[in-house]
Design a protein around this motif. Structure first.
Motif, PDB file in Angstrom:
ATOM      1  N   ARG A 195       0.615  -1.376   0.068  1.00 30.74           N
ATOM      2  CA  ARG A 195       0.110  -0.087  -0.101  1.00 30.74           C
ATOM      3  C   ARG A 195       0.893   1.264   0.048  1.00 30.74           C
ATOM      4  NH1 ARG A 195      -4.692  -1.303   4.383  1.00 30.74           N
ATOM      5  NH2 ARG A 195      -5.907  -2.922   3.146  1.00 30.74           N
ATOM      6  N   GLY A 196       0.382   2.384  -0.718  1.00 27.39           N
ATOM      7  CA  GLY A 196       1.233   3.695  -0.748  1.00 27.39           C
ATOM      8  C   GLY A 196       2.192   3.497  -1.719  1.00 27.39           C
ATOM      9  N   THR A 197       2.376   2.473  -2.616  1.00 21.63           N
ATOM     10  CA  THR A 197       3.433   2.427  -3.691  1.00 21.63           C
ATOM     11  C   THR A 197       2.691   1.962  -5.065  1.00 21.63           C
ATOM     12  OG1 THR A 197       3.922   0.122  -3.177  1.00 21.63           O
ATOM     13  CG2 THR A 197       5.012   1.838  -1.975  1.00 21.63           C
ATOM     14  N   LEU A 198       3.506   2.140  -6.039  1.00 23.34           N
ATOM     15  CA  LEU A 198       3.027   1.274  -7.219  1.00 23.34           C
ATOM     16  C   LEU A 198       4.133   0.212  -7.517  1.00 23.34           C
ATOM     17  CD1 LEU A 198       2.691   4.603  -9.622  1.00 23.34           C
ATOM     18  CD2 LEU A 198       0.799   3.154  -8.416  1.00 23.34           C
ATOM     19  N   PRO A 199       3.662  -0.854  -8.191  1.00 26.11           N
ATOM     20  CA  PRO A 199       4.477  -1.999  -8.292  1.00 26.11           C
ATOM     21  C   PRO A 199       5.703  -1.638  -9.134  1.00 26.11           C
ATOM     22  CG  PRO A 199       2.132  -2.665  -9.097  1.00 26.11           C
ATOM     23  CD  PRO A 199       2.332  -0.989  -8.881  1.00 26.11           C
ATOM     24  N   GLU A 200       6.888  -2.352  -8.984  1.00 24.84           N
ATOM     25  CA  GLU A 200       8.177  -2.184  -9.672  1.00 24.84           C
ATOM     26  C   GLU A 200       7.850  -2.502 -11.006  1.00 24.84           C
ATOM     27  OE1 GLU A 200      12.528  -4.124  -9.987  1.00 24.84           O
ATOM     28  OE2 GLU A 200      11.286  -4.847  -8.627  1.00 24.84           O
ATOM     29  N   GLY A 201       8.225  -1.314 -12.116  1.00 18.05           N
ATOM     30  CA  GLY A 201       8.134  -0.926 -13.256  1.00 18.05           C
ATOM     31  C   GLY A 201       6.839  -0.309 -13.855  1.00 18.05           C
ATOM     32  N   VAL A 202       6.081   0.265 -12.766  1.00  9.54           N
ATOM     33  CA  VAL A 202       5.136   1.067 -13.045  1.00  9.54           C
ATOM     34  C   VAL A 202       5.157   2.558 -12.529  1.00  9.54           C
ATOM     35  CG1 VAL A 202       2.541   1.088 -12.842  1.00  9.54           C
ATOM     36  CG2 VAL A 202       3.643  -0.983 -12.690  1.00  9.54           C
ATOM     37  N   ARG A 203       5.181   3.310 -13.285  1.00 10.91           N
ATOM     38  CA  ARG A 203       5.267   4.814 -13.239  1.00 10.91           C
ATOM     39  C   ARG A 203       3.801   5.589 -13.046  1.00 10.91           C
ATOM     40  NH1 ARG A 203       7.131   7.847 -16.274  1.00 10.91           N
ATOM     41  NH2 ARG A 203       7.451   6.449 -18.295  1.00 10.91           N
ATOM     42  N   GLY A 204       3.406   6.331 -12.454  1.00 14.03           N
ATOM     43  CA  GLY A 204       2.088   7.177 -12.603  1.00 14.03           C
ATOM     44  C   GLY A 204       2.019   8.521 -12.365  1.00 14.03           C
ATOM     45  N   THR A 205       1.118   8.984 -13.189  1.00 13.75           N
ATOM     46  CA  THR A 205       0.820  10.558 -12.811  1.00 13.75           C
ATOM     47  C   THR A 205      -0.571  10.836 -12.540  1.00 13.75           C
ATOM     48  OG1 THR A 205       2.475  10.809 -14.638  1.00 13.75           O
ATOM     49  CG2 THR A 205       0.663  12.725 -14.064  1.00 13.75           C
ATOM     50  N   PRO A 206      -0.990  11.387 -11.242  1.00 10.44           N
ATOM     51  CA  PRO A 206      -2.387  11.575 -10.785  1.00 10.44           C
ATOM     52  C   PRO A 206      -3.070  12.427 -11.670  1.00 10.44           C
ATOM     53  CG  PRO A 206      -0.995  11.971  -8.869  1.00 10.44           C
ATOM     54  CD  PRO A 206      -0.039  11.882 -10.197  1.00 10.44           C
ATOM     55  N   VAL A 207      -4.463  12.053 -12.114  1.00 14.08           N
ATOM     56  CA  VAL A 207      -5.176  12.678 -12.866  1.00 14.08           C
ATOM     57  C   VAL A 207      -5.837  14.035 -12.276  1.00 14.08           C
ATOM     58  CG1 VAL A 207      -7.319  12.498 -14.276  1.00 14.08           C
ATOM     59  CG2 VAL A 207      -5.883  10.574 -14.479  1.00 14.08           C
ATOM     60  N   ARG A 208      -6.001  15.046 -12.964  1.00 16.54           N
ATOM     61  CA  ARG A 208      -6.396  16.157 -12.142  1.00 16.54           C
ATOM     62  C   ARG A 208      -8.046  16.177 -12.479  1.00 16.54           C
ATOM     63  NH1 ARG A 208      -2.013  18.243 -15.087  1.00 16.54           N
ATOM     64  NH2 ARG A 208      -3.380  19.045 -16.626  1.00 16.54           N
ATOM     65  N   LYS A 209      -8.475  15.779 -11.459  1.00 20.46           N
ATOM     66  CA  LYS A 209     -10.048  15.460 -11.491  1.00 20.46           C
ATOM     67  C   LYS A 209     -10.967  16.621 -10.996  1.00 20.46           C
ATOM     68  CE  LYS A 209      -9.835  11.894  -8.676  1.00 20.46           C
ATOM     69  NZ  LYS A 209     -10.184  10.660  -7.999  1.00 20.46           N
ATOM     70  N   ILE A 210     -12.148  16.842 -11.314  1.00 22.94           N
ATOM     71  CA  ILE A 210     -13.095  17.834 -10.748  1.00 22.94           C
ATOM     72  C   ILE A 210     -13.953  17.418  -9.469  1.00 22.94           C
ATOM     73  CG2 ILE A 210     -13.162  19.120 -13.037  1.00 22.94           C
ATOM     74  CD1 ILE A 210     -16.128  18.044 -13.062  1.00 22.94           C
ATOM     75  N   ALA A 225       6.782  -4.465 -16.329  1.00 21.80           N
ATOM     76  CA  ALA A 225       6.373  -4.935 -15.272  1.00 21.80           C
ATOM     77  C   ALA A 225       5.898  -6.146 -15.062  1.00 21.80           C
ATOM     78  CB  ALA A 225       5.186  -4.146 -14.784  1.00 21.80           C
ATOM     79  N   TYR A 226       6.353  -6.931 -14.076  1.00 16.28           N
ATOM     80  CA  TYR A 226       6.319  -8.518 -14.052  1.00 16.28           C
ATOM     81  C   TYR A 226       4.988  -8.708 -13.101  1.00 16.28           C
ATOM     82  CZ  TYR A 226       7.756 -13.239 -13.178  1.00 16.28           C
ATOM     83  OH  TYR A 226       7.843 -14.782 -13.204  1.00 16.28           O
ATOM     84  N   SER A 227       4.399  -9.870 -13.689  1.00 14.79           N
ATOM     85  CA  SER A 227       3.274 -10.713 -12.939  1.00 14.79           C
ATOM     86  C   SER A 227       3.465 -12.003 -13.267  1.00 14.79           C
ATOM     87  CB  SER A 227       2.156 -10.173 -13.314  1.00 14.79           C
ATOM     88  OG  SER A 227       0.714 -10.951 -12.831  1.00 14.79           O
ATOM     89  N   ASP A 228       3.201 -12.742 -12.526  1.00 15.29           N
ATOM     90  CA  ASP A 228       3.179 -14.308 -12.436  1.00 15.29           C
ATOM     91  C   ASP A 228       2.031 -14.904 -11.998  1.00 15.29           C
ATOM     92  OD1 ASP A 228       3.362 -14.005  -9.749  1.00 15.29           O
ATOM     93  OD2 ASP A 228       5.243 -15.552  -9.658  1.00 15.29           O
ATOM     94  N   ILE A 229       1.039 -13.856 -11.745  1.00 15.22           N
ATOM     95  CA  ILE A 229      -0.452 -14.425 -11.612  1.00 15.22           C
ATOM     96  C   ILE A 229      -1.378 -14.211 -12.452  1.00 15.22           C
ATOM     97  CG2 ILE A 229      -2.227 -14.115  -9.842  1.00 15.22           C
ATOM     98  CD1 ILE A 229      -0.146 -13.171  -7.877  1.00 15.22           C
ATOM     99  N   VAL A 230      -1.900 -14.968 -13.323  1.00  7.07           N
ATOM    100  CA  VAL A 230      -2.951 -15.019 -14.308  1.00  7.07           C
ATOM    101  C   VAL A 230      -4.610 -15.450 -13.724  1.00  7.07           C
ATOM    102  CG1 VAL A 230      -3.842 -15.727 -16.496  1.00  7.07           C
ATOM    103  CG2 VAL A 230      -1.545 -15.514 -16.215  1.00  7.07           C
ATOM    104  N   VAL A 231      -5.333 -14.415 -13.861  1.00  5.54           N
ATOM    105  CA  VAL A 231      -6.721 -14.770 -13.549  1.00  5.54           C
ATOM    106  C   VAL A 231      -7.335 -15.463 -14.572  1.00  5.54           C
ATOM    107  CG1 VAL A 231      -9.109 -13.637 -12.496  1.00  5.54           C
ATOM    108  CG2 VAL A 231      -6.605 -12.877 -11.907  1.00  5.54           C
ATOM    109  N   GLY A 232      -8.278 -16.647 -14.307  1.00  2.00           N
ATOM    110  CA  GLY A 232      -8.824 -17.304 -15.432  1.00  2.00           C
ATOM    111  C   GLY A 232      -7.730 -17.969 -16.324  1.00  2.00           C
ATOM    112  N   LYS A 233      -8.108 -18.111 -17.892  1.00  2.00           N
ATOM    113  CA  LYS A 233      -7.112 -18.426 -18.554  1.00  2.00           C
ATOM    114  C   LYS A 233      -6.665 -17.565 -19.665  1.00  2.00           C
ATOM    115  CE  LYS A 233      -9.679 -23.145 -18.806  1.00  2.00           C
ATOM    116  NZ  LYS A 233     -10.632 -24.015 -20.094  1.00  2.00           N
ATOM    117  N   GLU A 234      -5.371 -17.812 -20.290  1.00  2.00           N
ATOM    118  CA  GLU A 234      -4.935 -16.798 -21.041  1.00  2.00           C
ATOM    119  C   GLU A 234      -5.743 -16.481 -21.953  1.00  2.00           C
ATOM    120  OE1 GLU A 234      -1.238 -16.714 -24.210  1.00  2.00           O
ATOM    121  OE2 GLU A 234      -1.146 -18.128 -22.600  1.00  2.00           O
ATOM    122  N   GLY A 235      -6.060 -15.281 -22.632  1.00  2.00           N
ATOM    123  CA  GLY A 235      -7.043 -14.812 -23.637  1.00  2.00           C
ATOM    124  C   GLY A 235      -8.442 -14.670 -22.979  1.00  2.00           C
ATOM    125  N   GLU A 236      -8.817 -15.009 -21.805  1.00  2.00           N
ATOM    126  CA  GLU A 236     -10.026 -14.699 -21.405  1.00  2.00           C
ATOM    127  C   GLU A 236     -10.318 -13.273 -20.778  1.00  2.00           C
ATOM    128  OE1 GLU A 236     -11.546 -17.980 -19.175  1.00  2.00           O
ATOM    129  OE2 GLU A 236     -11.647 -19.428 -20.794  1.00  2.00           O
TER     130      GLU A 236
END
Length: 386
Positions: A195-210, A225-236
């Motif tokens: 919490r309070g961070t972005l994953p390694e390999g991910v950069r972000g810019t906050p959107v200026r919302k109204i 950025a790396y992930s080894d957790i797939v939800v469901g099947k590949e392509g779904e």
């Protein structure tokens, strides 16, 4: 609570108790925080999140076997309306623990759902892109195999809570675009993080919302950025992304009803104390008729929401009706909150009164979870064919 005709009312004794509990919490714990922090773009405090977790708000829809409350969309909508009446962002936060789980296998359900129910594993949904908003299938973010996992590269837009969440749910292409079936070849990944961070390999810019304050919404850049957790099947991934939209659209309808009710209740109170020409403005027929019309519009949208919740909880498909209630409630909320600002006059156009917050946030309900125009397309296609 029963009726002589044998028809069970929607608001049973159990649901009335849930409603009363949520209303008391929203007015005592959420509204003061919203009034203090929204005008200065402050973030939802962790202490408030912990109180919500203690009440089970993050596990309303999660089965009891996984530590949730095991309730239905009816109870979910009741609680969401109450929270949104105080602050829509808080009413939105509870979805981060129980929506967007379509596609979890049994191992993932056993691993993640108990933590979600406790508010310890909350999500941020990285789906939309600059060229893939309503046209979600037009996705360009890509993932390529790397050992036992995948490397993800590309851009994502409108990822609310990317920093405060416990994981990102990311959708990326794992196969080339098939012009005949553009929705194929998208895979869903989980990226756990602190919490309070972005994953390694991910950069972000906050959107200026109204509006929609209380948490940040991000534009994200994925750079291998790396992930080894797939939800469901590949392509779904596209099917998984669409799998929760029925719930999400009912959730938005409940948020819209709550916002509109906040504007109505605040307008009634203001009309009783604001004096012009020697008497409260609530004595003027023009104001009285505005308030009467606001109340009728809210009641109509809420009745449709209750009907759709009942059908979905009974196992009857409600995709089209979920689009209907999302459309009706969000359009209603913009009208009603705008009238609330009008009743407040010049004071309504300041941040000194919450009515302007309801107005700003109501405008968003017509955009996210599918714009009003997308809902009209879904409804018309169901009636007239594609």
């Amino acid at each position: 609570m029963t009726r002589h005709d044998g028809v069970e009312p929607f608001l049973t004794e159990d649901r009335l108790a849930i409603q009363a509990m949520a209303r008391e919490f929203a007015m005592r714990e959420v509204l003061p925080v919203a009034n203090e922090l929204d005008p200065v773009h402050g973030e939802i405090p962790m202490s408030l999140r912990e109180k919500m977790a203690e009440l089970g708000f993050f596990g309303i829809l999660i089965p009891e076997e996984y530590g949730g409350l095991g309730l239905g969309l009816a109870e979910y909508a009741i609680i969401v309306e109450e929270l949104a009446r105080a602050w829509m962002s808080v009413a939105s936060l509870i979805a981060r623990g129980q929506q967007f789980t379509a596609g979890f296998d049994q191992d993932q359900r056993a691993r993640y759902l108990p933590k979600m129910a406790r508010g310890e594993f909350l999500s941020a949904f990285a789906l939309s892109e600059a060229e893939a908003g309503s046209d979600v299938a037009n996705m360009s973010c890509r993932a390529v195999p790397d050992g036992d996992g995948w490397r993800i590269s590309g851009q994502k837009m409108w990822c609310t809570f990317a920093d405060g969440s416990d994981y990102l749910q990311v959708f990326a292409r794992t196969a080339p675009v098939d012009p005949r079936h553009r929705s194929r070849g998208v895979t869903c990944f989980l990226m756990p993080k602190q919490r309070g961070t972005l994953p390694e390999g991910v950069r972000g810019t906050p959107v200026r919302k109204i509006g929609y304050h209380g948490w940040k919404t991000w534009e994200l850049s994925f750079e291998d950025a790396y992930s080894d957790i797939v939800v469901g099947k590949e392509g779904e991934g596209f099917r998984i992304a669409m799998g929760d939209l029925e719930t999400a659209r009912i959730h938005t309808a409940a948020r819209a009803v709550g916002l509109a009710r906040g504007a109505l209740e605040d307008s009634i109170a203001y009309a009783g104390v604001r004096v012009q020409f020697g008497r409260p403005i609530g004595a003027n027929q023009a104001i009285r008729f505005k308030i009467a019309d606001m109340a009728a519009q809210i009641e109509a949208a809420r009745a449709l929401m209750y009907q759709v919740c009942t059908e979905v909880d009974a196992g009857r498909s409600g995709n089209v009706k979920a689009s209907m209630v999302k459309l009706v409630a969000s359009e209603m909320a913009e009208r009603v909150t705008s009238e609330g600002v009008q009743i407040h006059g010049g004071a309504g156009y300041t941040t000194d009164f919450p009515v302007e917050r309801y107005w700003r946030d109501a405008r968003l309900t017509k955009i996210f979870e599918g714009t009003s125009e997308i809902q009209l397309k879904i409804i018309s296609d169901s009636l007239l064919g594609r």
